[in-house]
Design a protein around this motif. Structure first.
Motif, PDB file in Angstrom:
ATOM      1  N   ILE A 169       0.839  -1.199   0.000  1.00 44.88           N
ATOM      2  CA  ILE A 169       0.000   0.000   0.000  1.00 44.88           C
ATOM      3  C   ILE A 169       0.877   1.253   0.000  1.00 44.88           C
ATOM      4  N   ARG A 170       1.921   1.254   0.789  1.00 46.51           N
ATOM      5  CA  ARG A 170       2.830   2.409   0.817  1.00 46.51           C
ATOM      6  C   ARG A 170       3.420   2.641  -0.570  1.00 46.51           C
ATOM      7  N   GLU A 171       3.807   1.547  -1.222  1.00 51.81           N
ATOM      8  CA  GLU A 171       4.381   1.677  -2.562  1.00 51.81           C
ATOM      9  C   GLU A 171       3.361   2.251  -3.542  1.00 51.81           C
ATOM     10  N   LYS A 172       2.137   1.749  -3.503  1.00 55.87           N
ATOM     11  CA  LYS A 172       1.124   2.188  -4.457  1.00 55.87           C
ATOM     12  C   LYS A 172       0.704   3.634  -4.227  1.00 55.87           C
ATOM     13  N   HIS A 225      -4.039   1.943   9.957  1.00 59.96           N
ATOM     14  CA  HIS A 225      -2.610   1.720  10.238  1.00 59.96           C
ATOM     15  C   HIS A 225      -1.743   2.300   9.116  1.00 59.96           C
ATOM     16  N   CYS A 226      -2.135   2.034   7.872  1.00 65.15           N
ATOM     17  CA  CYS A 226      -1.347   2.540   6.743  1.00 65.15           C
ATOM     18  C   CYS A 226      -1.395   4.066   6.676  1.00 65.15           C
ATOM     19  N   VAL A 237       2.051   6.391   6.581  1.00 66.93           N
ATOM     20  CA  VAL A 237       2.474   7.295   5.507  1.00 66.93           C
ATOM     21  C   VAL A 237       2.155   8.757   5.817  1.00 66.93           C
ATOM     22  N   ALA A 238       1.787   9.031   7.078  1.00 69.81           N
ATOM     23  CA  ALA A 238       1.359  10.390   7.433  1.00 69.81           C
ATOM     24  C   ALA A 238       2.415  11.435   7.076  1.00 69.81           C
ATOM     25  N   GLU A 239       3.697  11.084   7.237  1.00 68.71           N
ATOM     26  CA  GLU A 239       4.740  12.069   6.971  1.00 68.71           C
ATOM     27  C   GLU A 239       4.830  12.437   5.493  1.00 68.71           C
TER      28      GLU A 239
END
Length: 1020
Positions: free
Chosen positions: A285-288, A320-321, A325-327
């Motif tokens: 998910i972070r990657e996408k 959670h995701c 990725v909040a930053e």
């Protein structure tokens, strides 16, 4: 007339309270009032009045309607209740119902609040709350009515919280402490109320008491739920503890200021502290979210859709995701729950209003139309790096207006269905947690020591929760709240399927409540199909079964199955496509479906649906037998109902009969069990009879035995003599296959007797043909020939002609010819049978004929032709998966190679035959292979090995009471003893052979004597 629902039901007329009638009549009136202006079906009224409706339920409800009409007419409203096609509709002024007046005051309060007129808003809030006299419809004993009443009660406390928020803003904290204390006592786990009481106490200078409220609440949450208070309540406690200036508010009414746009919105809920697993999904998910998907425009907004069934942890993963990725999104995070799985999902216009306010747009500047709001929203996000999280989406229509316009932003969506209409969206399917991660989650909630102390029970608990994070979290919370329980205790409670959903509930968390939301959001046809599918006690749910359950064409049913699959109530169970698709329930969903079935479908409807499914299953099995074996043993029973499947569709389903059987065997076995339990005796034994050849072809001997035992019992209970005879015949055939020859003879003789009593010559002939096989194996060749000939006379095949009825008997007779040393007659008969198998398409019978033809050729010393026939037979049985047939052919090939002087090849083939026969429980074939291996060892000089093998074979044949085969083995065993010089043992074996010869017919006896004489010659 006025109607009061916000408390006990009351009807007021001319200023006086009047009697609305007895309990049933009050429930009917309450149901109509809760649905004023809408049609209420009579079935809904019956469900409201009765938990277990009597046969007179419809009449009783109609009497209640008649009495209510009289009541309304007496006070000047004769047309208040109107009859419609499917039920009734109540037409009265909604402002005469206190629940509707409550909603009117609430709407005015919220409009005033949006216009910053806080005093006016509070006035309307208080007028709305003053209408309540107690819990809604207090004392009303109706499950259906109480569901709506509970919603009203929940609404009431939420409105009370809204009102208190405004009064706190106006500095009225002194006036609120008493009311808030009472509310907190009634609702001790509502954190919003707790925060309001803490704030009011603090502003009144009672800081210690405010902190004590928090500590008491925290202790209760930890003890009962095993969780800490929400982060917002923890933050409030910290601010009170530090006497923060942020807690002070002006004491005079003032317009609320728009949000401070300098501070980024942070709407995403707190992250779950015990988040477990999903590492691969988080990384993906972070990657996408940070890299444009392959094949999409570089300026397209990244969208990740997390898809899965209820309780699988979609929201937890999304939250959670979002924190992970909040930053990467310094301009904030927006979050909205769209409640897509409920009957009242949030509309995009309402969500946009909320987002625009958070982004700093004053209420009076927010446009009225959805299109204009979406345009303003996209404009505001155009240059911002914002993450938008949209939870519980039902469809693209909810999402599209909420998507940002540029890839500066990104979107995470959770949904129970795949959103195929979102271009470029990456769909991430979420599965259940594996066993290790499930146990890890339980450990983090309930305590690592408890889990390590009983790893077996912990694994069982994870399995019962199906790796479903919601279920695991509930189970863990229950254990955490009950430290005196051991894990095995909770496992035992969950093992009771009838109570499982009751046990999987803790606080506000519950599997049943979660599933009920989805269920209520389905259309009634899909709900009914969902219920009726639970009628079938099988994890596999074929498409044809759904069509039969509803008695509707397959195209109609496929749409409903898709609707259920979209909500993950069911899921595809295999790779079948179209009408061949099989579905399945997860265990927890199946328990819920059974609950709804029992609650909503009358027993007669359940029985009718089951009978339709079983009859359709019989039609399909019969057609499959016709396709695979070229004939059907039994005609279909006459019935006035025809399955909603066309002949073409039936042929399409069973086009590959053995593959169809493999795919649906468990459904078939479950259907036979249910037919017996439900008292459908004829369906039970007919289904069983039509399944026998499939069980035999694929060596499912346990299924064969269990289903036939059940069907025989069903036929006996129903005193169905034909059914008893058929099942005894099939059980006898199984006993022959399993080499339980005594049991076989007993069952077949009993079947033959019943067939004779019924004057069923065909059935008697089939039983005789199986008894003839037993006679042949026992060396009674004359009896066998007599039985075969008598059976063939019944079918008109005594002249050697072949028909569907006589083919098996003729084939069996060829083996008798071979045993009698008459290979030419065997060959002639096999040619006739082979021609029939070519025209019928029975691949298994053709393979058996080719095997027997190979035997015949070898007995005539025609080795090349024999090899060719064996090769074709072996190829055929391997193609259709007939492992029992393969064992027979390998035995024949090994024996032939031995006779041709190829001992090493023979040994390898015989070992394969022995092993395969052992795994398929073909003990006769296994022991025949052992006999030939013993003879092979004897010929090779390994006398010790020969002795061991031949002694083993002789003992088995003796136990099975097969004197001919035992005599053949003991002749070889005598030879082994002679080779070692043990003449006493050799004489004992010869004596035993002489005894066995007395039990068999003269012709095979003479051949044994000849072999015995040859073995006595020097050098033999």
């Amino acid at each position: 007339m006025q109607f009061r629902l916000l408390g006990a039901l009351e009807v007021i007329a001319d200023g006086h309270r009047i009697d609305p009638g007895g309990t049933r009549q009050q429930i009917v009136l309450a149901t109509l009032l809760l649905n004023v202006g809408r049609v209420v079906s009579i079935d809904q009224l019956i469900e409201a009045v009765y938990d277990d409706p009597p046969v007179t339920a419809r009449v009783q409800v109609q009497i209640c309607i008649s009495n209510l009409r009289k009541l309304f007419a007496a006070y000047g409203h004769p047309d208040a209740i109107l009859t419609r096609t499917h039920g009734y509709v109540l037409q009265v002024d909604e402002q005469r119902i206190d629940a509707r007046v409550f909603e009117s005051h609430l709407s005015r309060a919220r409009r005033a609040r949006a216009g910053h007129d806080l005093d006016e808003a509070i006035r309307h809030y208080r007028e709305a709350l003053a209408l309540w006299r107690g819990p809604a419809l207090d004392g009303m004993r109706s499950r259906l009515v109480q569901l709506t009443a509970n919603e009203l009660n929940e609404h009431r406390i939420a409105v009370n919280e809204e009102c208190v928020d405004l009064e706190l803003e106006l500095g009225r904290h002194h006036e609120l402490i008493g009311e808030l204390s009472r509310l907190v006592k009634a609702y001790p786990l509502r954190e919003r109320l707790l925060g309001q009481l803490m704030l009011a106490l603090y502003r009144c200078g009672r800081q210690v008491e405010a902190l004590q409220v928090y500590r008491d609440a925290r202790q209760m949450m930890v003890d009962e739920l095993g969780i800490e208070p929400h982060e917002r309540l923890q933050q409030l406690e910290y601010l009170i503890l530090t006497s923060a200036e942020d807690l002070e508010r002006p004491v005079q009414a003032a317009p609320r200021r728009p949000p401070d746009t300098a501070k980024p919105p942070a709407m995403v809920p707190a992250a779950i502290a015990d988040f477990t697993g999903r590492d691969e999904q988080v990384a993906l998910i972070r990657e996408k979210l940070t890299a444009p998907p392959a094949g999409t425009a570089r300026f397209a907004v990244p969208v990740v859709a997390i898809v899965g069934r209820a309780g699988i942890g979609k929201t937890t993963l999304a939250v959670h995701c979002a924190h992970e990725v909040a930053e990467l999104f310094p301009d904030g995070q927006l979050f909205a729950g769209l409640h897509g799985g409920t009957p009242n999902p949030a509309g995009p216009a309402k969500v946009l209003e909320r987002f625009l306010r958070v982004l700093g747009v004053p209420g009076h500047d927010i446009p009225d139309t959805l299109e204009e709001r979406a345009e303003m929203y996209r404009t505001l996000l155009a240059e911002r790096r914002v993450l938008v999280v949209l939870d519980d989406v039902s469809g693209e229509h909810q999402v599209l207006p909420l998507l940002p316009g540029s890839r500066q932003a990104a979107v995470i969506i959770t949904s129970r269905t795949r959103l195929g209409g979102l271009p470029g969206a990456f769909h991430l399917g979420l599965d259940a947690l594996d066993s290790a991660r499930s146990v890890q989650l339980i450990s983090q909630i309930a305590g690592e020591d408890r889990v390590q102390a009983d790893p077996t029970s912990s694994a069982s608990l994870a399995e019962l929760c199906e790796g479903l994070p919601l279920a695991l979290r509930i189970a863990g919370s229950r254990l955490a709240a009950r430290p005196h329980w051991d894990i095995r205790q909770l496992v035992s409670r969950l093992e009771d399927e009838a109570r499982r959903l009751d046990e999987l509930k803790h606080g506000t968390m519950g599997i049943r409540a979660n599933l009920s939301l989805i269920y209520d959001g389905l259309g009634e046809p899909a709900r009914r199909l969902f219920r009726l599918l639970a009628t079938l006690n099988s994890h596999i749910l074929p498409t044809w079964a759904a069509a039969a359950a509803l008695d509707q064409p397959v195209p109609v049913v496929q749409d409903l199955l898709d609707e259920l699959a979209d909500t993950h109530f069911i899921e595809a169970a295999d790779s079948g496509l179209g009408v061949r698709t099989n579905y399945r329930f997860h265990d927890l969903v199946r328990v819920f479906a059974k609950e709804r079935l029992a609650a909503e479908e009358p027993p007669a409807e359940r029985a009718a649906a089951l009978e339709r499914m079983l009859h359709t299953q019989l039609v399909l099995t019969t057609r499959a037998q016709q396709h695979e074996f070229g004939f059907t043993e039994l005609p279909l029973p006459r019935t006035g109902w025809r399955p909603p499947l066309s002949d073409d569709l039936i042929d399409q389903l069973v086009a590959s009969p053995l593959e169809w059987f493999e795919r649906e065997r468990r459904v078939l076995v479950a259907g036979i069990h249910q037919a017996m339990q439900a008292g459908f005796a004829e369906l039970c034994w007919r289904l069983t009879a039509m399944s026998t050849k499939f069980f035999e072809a694929r060596a499912y001997l346990d299924d064969w035995r269990e289903t036939h035992r059940l069907a025989l019992e069903a036929a006996r209970q129903a005193q169905d003599r034909l059914g008893q005879a058929m099942m005894l015949f099939k059980i006898g055939t199984l006993s022959v296959t399993e080499q339980r020859f005594s049991d076989a003879r007993h069952a077949l003789e009993e079947a033959a007797e019943i067939f004779a009593d019924l004057r069923d010559d065909r059935g008697r002939a089939m039983a005789d043909s199986r008894l003839a096989i037993l006679d042949r194996l026992s060396g009674r060749f004359d009896d066998a020939a007599e039985r075969f000939d008598r059976a063939l006379t019944v079918f008109g095949g005594d002249d050697g002609s072949v028909s569907a009825d006589s083919v098996y008997i003729l084939f069996s007779k060829t083996k008798l010819y071979l045993d009698c040393g008459r290979p030419d007659e065997s060959h002639h008969l096999l040619s006739e049978v082979l021609e029939f198998t070519r025209s019928s398409g029975d691949r298994r019978m053709r393979a058996q004929v080719m095997f027997r033809l190979g035997e015949t050729h070898f007995s005539k010393q025609e080795f090349a032709a024999g090899e060719e026939a064996y090769a074709e037979a072996l190829s055929a049985v391997r193609e259709i998966g007939d492992r029992m047939g393969e064992a027979f052919i390998l035995l024949g090939l090994g024996t032939a190679r031995f006779q041709q002087g190829e001992p090493e090849v023979a040994r390898d083939l015989l070992q394969q035959a022995r092993e395969l026969a052992r795994t398929t429980r073909q003990h006769l074939v296994e022991t025949q292979a052992v006999t030939v291996l013993g003879e092979l060892a004897l010929a090779g000089g390994d006398v010790a090995q020969a002795h061991s093998l031949l002694d083993q074979a002789a003992r088995f044949f003796a136990e099975m009471e097969l004197p001919l085969l035992e005599a053949q083995a003991r002749v070889l065993l005598r030879q082994a003893y002679m080779t070692t010089g043990d003449h006493a043992a050799a004489e004992a074996e010869e004596s035993r052979v002489q005894q066995l010869i007395e039990q068999i017919d003269p012709q095979p006896a003479q051949r044994i004597r000849e072999r015995l004489a040859q073995a006595q010659q020097p050098g033999r």
